[in-house]
Design an enzyme around this catalytic site. Structure first.
Site, PDB file in Angstrom:
ATOM      1  N   CYS A  42       0.678  -1.297  -0.112  1.00  0.00           N
ATOM      2  CA  CYS A  42       0.214  -0.053  -0.074  1.00  0.00           C
ATOM      3  C   CYS A  42       0.911   1.243   0.020  1.00  0.00           C
ATOM      4  O   CYS A  42       1.924   1.111   0.344  1.00  0.00           O
ATOM      5  CB  CYS A  42      -0.946  -0.136   1.414  1.00  0.00           C
ATOM      6  SG  CYS A  42      -2.092   1.216   1.080  1.00  0.00           S
ATOM      7  N   ASP A  44       0.373   3.739   1.531  1.00  0.00           N
ATOM      8  CA  ASP A  44       0.370   4.366   2.972  1.00  0.00           C
ATOM      9  C   ASP A  44       1.715   4.530   3.734  1.00  0.00           C
ATOM     10  O   ASP A  44       2.264   3.870   3.508  1.00  0.00           O
ATOM     11  CB  ASP A  44      -0.429   3.440   4.036  1.00  0.00           C
ATOM     12  CG  ASP A  44      -0.800   4.048   5.232  1.00  0.00           C
ATOM     13  OD1 ASP A  44       0.151   4.381   5.973  1.00  0.00           O
ATOM     14  OD2 ASP A  44      -1.932   3.734   5.778  1.00  0.00           O
ATOM     15  N   ARG A  46       3.067   4.486   6.353  1.00  0.00           N
ATOM     16  CA  ARG A  46       3.340   3.821   7.660  1.00  0.00           C
ATOM     17  C   ARG A  46       3.655   2.553   7.051  1.00  0.00           C
ATOM     18  O   ARG A  46       4.225   1.647   8.127  1.00  0.00           O
ATOM     19  CB  ARG A  46       2.092   3.679   8.408  1.00  0.00           C
ATOM     20  CG  ARG A  46       1.571   4.885   9.131  1.00  0.00           C
ATOM     21  CD  ARG A  46       0.444   4.933   9.754  1.00  0.00           C
ATOM     22  NE  ARG A  46      -0.853   4.420   8.795  1.00  0.00           N
ATOM     23  CZ  ARG A  46      -1.737   4.166   9.215  1.00  0.00           C
ATOM     24  NH1 ARG A  46      -2.398   3.926  10.496  1.00  0.00           N
ATOM     25  NH2 ARG A  46      -2.902   3.750   8.277  1.00  0.00           N
ATOM     26  N   HIS A  98      -1.999  -4.066   5.018  1.00  0.00           N
ATOM     27  CA  HIS A  98      -1.913  -3.575   6.306  1.00  0.00           C
ATOM     28  C   HIS A  98      -3.166  -3.418   6.867  1.00  0.00           C
ATOM     29  O   HIS A  98      -4.082  -3.168   6.288  1.00  0.00           O
ATOM     30  CB  HIS A  98      -1.085  -2.726   6.311  1.00  0.00           C
ATOM     31  CG  HIS A  98      -1.682  -1.178   5.838  1.00  0.00           C
ATOM     32  ND1 HIS A  98      -2.167  -0.465   6.574  1.00  0.00           N
ATOM     33  CD2 HIS A  98      -1.958  -0.754   4.628  1.00  0.00           C
ATOM     34  CE1 HIS A  98      -2.634   0.774   5.812  1.00  0.00           C
ATOM     35  NE2 HIS A  98      -2.481   0.428   4.641  1.00  0.00           N
ATOM     36  N   CYS A 101      -6.117  -0.076   6.815  1.00  0.00           N
ATOM     37  CA  CYS A 101      -6.055   0.436   5.412  1.00  0.00           C
ATOM     38  C   CYS A 101      -7.277   1.233   4.989  1.00  0.00           C
ATOM     39  O   CYS A 101      -8.452   0.837   4.928  1.00  0.00           O
ATOM     40  CB  CYS A 101      -5.761  -0.567   4.512  1.00  0.00           C
ATOM     41  SG  CYS A 101      -5.444  -0.159   2.826  1.00  0.00           S
TER      42      CYS A 101
END
Ligand code: CO
Length: 220
Positions: A42, A44, A46, A98, A101
Site C-alpha cells: 500500500c 500508506d 506507515r 496492512h 488500511c
C-alpha cells in the site's frame, strides 16, 4: 522550505552512514540490481517496504498503490510484475496489505470521495463477494481487519492469474507468490499462509492455457 533542505541534509547523512559500513556499496549497486523479492504494498506512509523488512537499497523491487491492488488492466502494476519476473527473475512476489488500511475502510462505506471511488470499487467487489462472512463479525475493527486480509488473498490470486506469472511457472522458473499483512500498531508482519507457487493451484477458469498445466504435470 526548511523542511525540504533538511531532507537533503538527512539524505547526505544516510548515504555517508551506508558508505561507512561498505565503501563500495553504491558503486556496486550502480552497475546492477539483483533483488530476489517483488513487494506489492500500500502507498500508506506507515508501510515502507525496505524499512520494515530491514533491507537496504537493491534488495527489494517495489510497487505501491492505494490498498495494494493488482488489477488486470493496470499496466503500471503489470509492467512492474513483468520486469520483476522476466528480467530481474525475482523468486518471491509478496503482496503485503496492512490493518487499518484507509482504502479498504473507505470501500466498506458509502461516502463519495471522488476519482478514487473508481479505484476502490475493486475492493467493494471483494466486500460484496464475502459480504455474509464479513458482516457476521460484530466488532467494526475486526470486520475491517478481516477485509484487509481478504483483500490480500484476492490480490495474491490476481497476481497468479496474470499470463506473466503463469508463463514463468510453465518455463519452470522458481517463483512463489505470498500474502502477508502488516500491523501498523506494532510494526510486525504476519504471513497469511496463502502461498501459491505452481500452475496446479490455479482454478482452470483462470488458466491462460490448460495445455500448460498438462505439460507441467508431464514434466514432473
Ligand atoms: Co492502505
Amino acid at each position: 522550505m526548511r523542511l525540504l533542505s533538511q531532507l537533503f541534509e538527512q539524505n547526505r547523512e544516510w548515504a555517508e552512514k551506508i558508505k561507512e559500513e561498505d565503501p563500495h556499496f553504491f558503486e556496486k549497486l550502480a552497475v546492477q540490481q539483483t533483488p530476489e523479492i517483488l513487494w506489492i504494498g500500500c502507498s500508506d506512509s506507515r508501510v515502507p517496504a525496505n524499512e520494515l523488512l530491514g533491507l537496504l537499497p537493491g534488495d527489494v523491487f517495489v510497487h505501491r498503490n492505494v490498498a495494494n491492488l493488482v488489477i488486470h488492466t493496470d499496466f503500471n502494476c503489470l509492467s512492474v510484475i513483468q520486469y520483476a519476473v522476466e528480467v530481474l527473475k525475482v523468486k518471491h512476489i509478496i503482496v503485503c496489505g496492512h490493518y487499518r488500511c484507509g482504502g479498504v475502510i473507505a470501500a466498506m462505506g458509502n461516502q463519495e470521495l471522488g476519482l478514487i471511488d473508481n479505484w476502490i470499487r475493486n475492493i467493494k467487489d471483494i466486500y460484496y463477494k464475502y459480504l455474509n462472512e464479513v458482516d457476521a463479525i460484530e466488532d467494526e475493527h475486526e470486520k475491517q481487519d478481516y477485509m484487509c486480509e481478504l483483500n490480500v488473498l484476492e490480490q495474491v490470486t490476481n497476481v497468479c492469474y496474470t499470463t506473466i506469472v503463469q508463463n514463468a511457472w510453465h518455463r519452470g522458473q522458481e517463483l512463489a507468490v505470498h500474502g502477508w499483512i502488516y500491523d501498523v500498531k506494532d510494526g510486525l508482519l504476519q504471513d497469511l499462509d496463502i502461498t501459491i507457487d505452481k500452475l496446479e493451484q490455479i482454478p482452470e477458469v483462470y488458466l491462460s492455457s490448460t495445455k500448460k498445466v498438462a505439460s507441467a504435470r508431464q514434466s514432473k
